[in-house]
Design a protein around this motif. Sequence first.
Motif, PDB file in Angstrom:
ATOM      1  N   LEU A   1      42.494  31.967  32.117  1.00  0.00           N
ATOM      2  CA  LEU A   1      42.888  32.883  31.034  1.00  0.00           C
ATOM      3  C   LEU A   1      44.296  32.602  30.531  1.00  0.00           C
ATOM      4  CD1 LEU A   1      41.489  36.282  32.361  1.00  0.00           C
ATOM      5  CD2 LEU A   1      40.541  34.842  30.572  1.00  0.00           C
ATOM      6  N   LYS A   2      45.119  31.920  31.342  1.00  0.00           N
ATOM      7  CA  LYS A   2      46.478  31.581  30.887  1.00  0.00           C
ATOM      8  C   LYS A   2      46.448  30.704  29.646  1.00  0.00           C
ATOM      9  CE  LYS A   2      48.464  29.511  34.246  1.00  0.00           C
ATOM     10  NZ  LYS A   2      49.382  28.912  35.226  1.00  0.00           N
ATOM     11  N   TYR A   3      45.404  29.910  29.501  1.00  0.00           N
ATOM     12  CA  TYR A   3      45.338  28.948  28.409  1.00  0.00           C
ATOM     13  C   TYR A   3      44.624  29.499  27.178  1.00  0.00           C
ATOM     14  CZ  TYR A   3      46.700  26.133  32.331  1.00  0.00           C
ATOM     15  OH  TYR A   3      47.368  25.653  33.435  1.00  0.00           O
ATOM     16  N   TRP A   4      44.181  30.739  27.223  1.00  0.00           N
ATOM     17  CA  TRP A   4      43.547  31.358  26.067  1.00  0.00           C
ATOM     18  C   TRP A   4      44.620  31.813  25.088  1.00  0.00           C
ATOM     19  CZ3 TRP A   4      38.771  34.882  27.118  1.00  0.00           C
ATOM     20  CH2 TRP A   4      37.821  34.167  27.837  1.00  0.00           C
TER      21      TRP A   4
ATOM     22  N   ASP B   1      40.451  40.014  22.295  1.00  0.00           N
ATOM     23  CA  ASP B   1      39.020  40.264  22.140  1.00  0.00           C
ATOM     24  C   ASP B   1      38.394  40.816  23.409  1.00  0.00           C
ATOM     25  OD1 ASP B   1      38.936  39.488  19.508  1.00  0.00           O
ATOM     26  OD2 ASP B   1      38.247  37.448  19.927  1.00  0.00           O
ATOM     27  N   ILE B   2      38.887  40.422  24.552  1.00  0.00           N
ATOM     28  CA  ILE B   2      38.328  40.934  25.808  1.00  0.00           C
ATOM     29  C   ILE B   2      39.166  42.078  26.376  1.00  0.00           C
ATOM     30  CG2 ILE B   2      37.168  38.776  26.369  1.00  0.00           C
ATOM     31  CD1 ILE B   2      39.393  38.220  28.396  1.00  0.00           C
ATOM     32  N   GLY B   3      40.151  42.537  25.628  1.00  0.00           N
ATOM     33  CA  GLY B   3      40.919  43.711  26.033  1.00  0.00           C
ATOM     34  C   GLY B   3      42.060  43.442  26.976  1.00  0.00           C
ATOM     35  N   LEU B   4      42.581  42.216  26.994  1.00  0.00           N
ATOM     36  CA  LEU B   4      43.689  41.878  27.871  1.00  0.00           C
ATOM     37  C   LEU B   4      44.889  41.421  27.060  1.00  0.00           C
ATOM     38  CD1 LEU B   4      41.867  39.789  30.617  1.00  0.00           C
ATOM     39  CD2 LEU B   4      42.659  42.131  30.799  1.00  0.00           C
ATOM     40  N   THR B   5      46.034  41.458  27.681  1.00  0.00           N
ATOM     41  CA  THR B   5      47.239  40.887  27.096  1.00  0.00           C
ATOM     42  C   THR B   5      47.729  39.780  28.020  1.00  0.00           C
ATOM     43  OG1 THR B   5      48.696  42.444  28.223  1.00  0.00           O
ATOM     44  CG2 THR B   5      47.893  43.095  26.037  1.00  0.00           C
ATOM     45  N   ARG B   6      48.631  38.983  27.520  1.00  0.00           N
ATOM     46  CA  ARG B   6      49.169  37.892  28.330  1.00  0.00           C
ATOM     47  C   ARG B   6      49.908  38.441  29.555  1.00  0.00           C
ATOM     48  NH1 ARG B   6      48.555  33.128  27.427  1.00  0.00           N
ATOM     49  NH2 ARG B   6      48.008  33.407  25.262  1.00  0.00           N
TER      50      ARG B   6
ATOM     51  N   ARG C   1      49.475  37.560  33.579  1.00  0.00           N
ATOM     52  CA  ARG C   1      50.612  37.176  34.430  1.00  0.00           C
ATOM     53  C   ARG C   1      50.757  38.104  35.613  1.00  0.00           C
ATOM     54  NH1 ARG C   1      55.233  36.732  30.201  1.00  0.00           N
ATOM     55  NH2 ARG C   1      53.579  37.243  28.830  1.00  0.00           N
ATOM     56  N   ARG C   2      50.570  39.403  35.380  1.00  0.00           N
ATOM     57  CA  ARG C   2      50.693  40.389  36.455  1.00  0.00           C
ATOM     58  C   ARG C   2      49.602  40.170  37.511  1.00  0.00           C
ATOM     59  NH1 ARG C   2      49.761  44.861  33.726  1.00  0.00           N
ATOM     60  NH2 ARG C   2      51.759  44.678  32.706  1.00  0.00           N
ATOM     61  N   ALA C   3      48.391  39.832  37.070  1.00  0.00           N
ATOM     62  CA  ALA C   3      47.305  39.591  38.027  1.00  0.00           C
ATOM     63  C   ALA C   3      47.565  38.334  38.844  1.00  0.00           C
ATOM     64  CB  ALA C   3      45.983  39.475  37.279  1.00  0.00           C
TER      65      ALA C   3
END
Length: 106
Positions: free
Chosen positions: A33-36, A43-48, A52-54
């Motif tokens: 997901l880092k490279y998205w 679109d999937i409801g996440l932020t950068r 990073r936090r995960a």
Amino acid sequence: MTHIASIPFVALFGQMAARAWRVFTNRRHVTELKYWSDEQLKDIGLTRSDVRRALALPFYRDPTSSLSNLPEFGLPMHLSAANTAKENPALTLIDGCKPKSGQIAA
């Protein structure tokens, strides 16, 4: 001959190995997901910063558990003080759906 006492140890070891494999694969998927782009993450409801936090969790923690605990993925959070009065919902009948006499539900 196998002793009965050794069987729980084997089962525990198998569970630990399965959990380690699951954490490893989930961490690898979250790392992708880092490279998205920001639009794809949105679109999937996440932020950068969520990603990073995960990934900042220790290596033995499953990063998908922190992503699934976000308020957007769970039930809405309705926080209120414990001593506030709760409203009782009022029941209303909709016209055209009046029950026949003696019937509560059909």
